[in-house]
Each structure stands twice: as C-alpha cells, then as structure tokens.
Design a protein around this motif. Structure first.
Motif, short mmCIF file in Angstrom:
data_model
loop_
_atom_site.label_atom_id
_atom_site.label_comp_id
_atom_site.label_asym_id
_atom_site.label_seq_id
_atom_site.Cartn_x
_atom_site.Cartn_y
_atom_site.Cartn_z
N UNK A 1 0.87 -1.16 0.00
CA UNK A 1 0.00 0.00 0.00
C UNK A 1 0.91 1.21 0.00
N UNK A 2 0.61 2.19 -0.83
CA UNK A 2 1.44 3.39 -0.90
C UNK A 2 0.63 4.57 -0.39
N UNK A 3 1.19 5.25 0.60
CA UNK A 3 0.57 6.43 1.19
C UNK A 3 1.58 7.56 1.15
N UNK A 4 1.20 8.68 0.57
CA UNK A 4 2.04 9.88 0.61
C UNK A 4 1.78 10.59 1.93
N UNK A 5 2.84 10.99 2.58
CA UNK A 5 2.72 11.77 3.81
C UNK A 5 3.34 13.13 3.54
N UNK A 6 2.52 14.14 3.67
CA UNK A 6 2.94 15.49 3.32
C UNK A 6 2.95 16.37 4.56
N UNK A 7 4.10 16.94 4.90
CA UNK A 7 4.13 17.86 6.04
C UNK A 7 3.45 19.18 5.67
N UNK A 8 2.77 19.75 6.63
CA UNK A 8 2.16 21.07 6.46
C UNK A 8 2.95 22.02 7.34
N UNK A 9 3.46 23.09 6.74
CA UNK A 9 4.37 23.99 7.43
C UNK A 9 3.71 25.30 7.83
N UNK A 10 4.22 25.86 8.90
CA UNK A 10 3.93 27.22 9.32
C UNK A 10 5.31 27.85 9.46
N UNK A 11 5.66 28.72 8.54
CA UNK A 11 7.03 29.23 8.42
C UNK A 11 7.92 28.03 8.11
N UNK A 12 8.88 27.70 8.97
CA UNK A 12 9.76 26.57 8.71
C UNK A 12 9.48 25.39 9.63
N UNK A 13 8.37 25.45 10.37
CA UNK A 13 8.05 24.38 11.30
C UNK A 13 6.90 23.54 10.78
N UNK A 14 7.01 22.23 11.00
CA UNK A 14 5.93 21.32 10.64
C UNK A 14 4.86 21.46 11.71
N UNK A 15 3.64 21.78 11.28
CA UNK A 15 2.55 21.91 12.25
C UNK A 15 1.62 20.70 12.25
N UNK A 16 1.59 19.97 11.16
CA UNK A 16 0.81 18.73 11.08
C UNK A 16 1.22 17.98 9.82
N UNK A 17 0.62 16.80 9.64
CA UNK A 17 0.89 15.99 8.46
C UNK A 17 -0.42 15.63 7.79
N UNK A 18 -0.39 15.57 6.47
CA UNK A 18 -1.53 15.09 5.70
C UNK A 18 -1.11 13.77 5.05
N UNK A 19 -2.04 12.86 4.98
CA UNK A 19 -1.78 11.58 4.31
C UNK A 19 -2.73 11.46 3.13
N UNK A 20 -2.21 10.87 2.05
CA UNK A 20 -3.00 10.69 0.83
C UNK A 20 -2.76 9.29 0.31
N UNK A 21 -3.83 8.55 0.08
CA UNK A 21 -3.74 7.21 -0.44
C UNK A 21 -3.33 7.24 -1.90
N UNK A 22 -2.27 6.54 -2.25
CA UNK A 22 -1.81 6.48 -3.64
C UNK A 22 -2.22 5.15 -4.26
N UNK A 23 -1.94 4.06 -3.57
CA UNK A 23 -2.29 2.73 -4.10
C UNK A 23 -2.61 1.82 -2.92
N UNK A 24 -3.70 1.08 -3.02
CA UNK A 24 -4.13 0.23 -1.94
C UNK A 24 -3.92 -1.23 -2.29
N UNK A 25 -3.15 -1.91 -1.50
CA UNK A 25 -2.91 -3.35 -1.53
C UNK A 25 -2.75 -3.96 -2.93
N UNK A 26 -1.74 -3.52 -3.59
CA UNK A 26 -1.35 -4.18 -4.84
C UNK A 26 -0.56 -5.43 -4.44
N UNK A 27 -0.98 -6.59 -4.91
CA UNK A 27 -0.34 -7.84 -4.50
C UNK A 27 0.91 -8.13 -5.34
N UNK A 28 1.94 -8.58 -4.66
CA UNK A 28 3.15 -9.04 -5.34
C UNK A 28 2.90 -10.46 -5.82
N UNK A 29 3.45 -10.80 -6.95
CA UNK A 29 3.30 -12.17 -7.44
C UNK A 29 4.64 -12.79 -7.68
#
Length: 168
Positions: free
Chosen positions: A140-168
């Motif tokens: 599963x691929x999830x992007x985690x994006x920091x949200x900044x206030x000036x140069x400090x991280x104030x929170x994180x956002x997550x975005x689903x990129x791909x859900x449970x692609x099976x390896x074969x």
C-alpha cells in the motif's frame, strides 16, 4: 547485512529495525494459537505459570506508528533545512523520501484505516469483524505530506496512492 543463510548481501539500502513497528501486543493470547479465546489463553497461562504479556489497544499501537512516521518527517525536514546538505547534493526544492516499512497485518490495517480511512473505496474488502482485509505480500502506498507554518511542521496530511497491490 546478511541473508537468512548467513551470506553477505551487497546493498546500498539502509535497513533499520524499529520497535515502534512491532506487532500489536495481544496480552494473554500472545504467542498462542489464534483459535484460543481470551478465557482459553488465560487458562493456558495460569496452567503453565507464565506471566501474562502486555495487552495493547489499537489506539496505543497506532500511536507508536504515528510517532515513527513523525520522526521520519522531522528527520527529512531537518535534512532538507540543512543548507550544507542541500548544496552538497545539488538539491533544489523539496526532496521526496521513499520509505519502505514492513510490519504485521494488524498494525498495517490499523494504520491504513487511521491515516486514509476516508479515502478507502466503499466496496473494499473487510473481515467479518469489520477490519480491513489486507492480503499477504501486498503493498500500500501512502504519501505523507508535512504542512508547514514558516519553517516548522505543524501537522501531516496523508493521501492514499495505491491500496494493496499484490506481489506475485
């Protein structure tokens, strides 16, 4: 680094073991067959005289993972903010850090649900208990994006990129 047979592996990948990605602690049921009820597990522990291991809630387990993710984002931000590092590598703009994490399915299901649950398709497979059904050997691929206030991280956002692609 060595493989399971003790053979030296040549790799330019840094591997780190982090206790925050360990399996969810199951208390009395820890290490016993999944078919054991809590009562059966407690009876087996009492009969053997063994200590009952810690029981962890899913909230506690997710908090461990969330702290691990936060440490990765902070470390990446510190590296980025370091002008000497950026100049030494000729980097301009934000760098993307790829992180591969491997852990137990209960922790993966909990993390996906907490981070990107609102993005999951309605038809996505669930167990009888209602938790996500994550196939073995899937990614599963999830992007985690920091949200900044000036140069400090104030929170994180997550975005689903791909859900449970099976390896074969």
């Amino acid at each position: 680094m060595e493989d399971v047979g003790g053979n030296e592996l040549n790799s330019n990948v840094d591997l780190t073991v982090d206790a925050r990605l360990r399996e969810v602690a199951k208390g009395a049921r820890e290490g016993l067959p999944k078919s054991f009820s809590l009562e059966e597990a407690l009876a087996a522990r009492k009969k053997s005289g063994s200590v009952i291991p810690k029981l962890e809630t899913l909230e506690e387990a997710f908090n461990r993972v969330d702290e691990w993710i936060g440490s990765l984002v902070r470390d990446a931000n510190e590296e980025y903010q370091s002008q000497s590092t950026c100049q030494a590598h000729g980097m301009e703009g934000r760098k993307i850090y790829d992180v591969f994490a491997m852990t137990h399915s209960a922790l993966i299901r909990t993390t996906i649900q907490r981070m990107v649950g609102s993005e999951l398709p309605d038809h996505y497979s669930r167990t009888r208990e209602g938790s996500l059904s994550i196939p073995n050997l899937s990614k599963t691929i999830i992007d985690i994006l920091p949200v900044f206030d000036a140069r400090q991280i104030i929170r994180r956002k997550a975005r689903l990129v791909k859900l449970t692609e099976c390896f074969t």
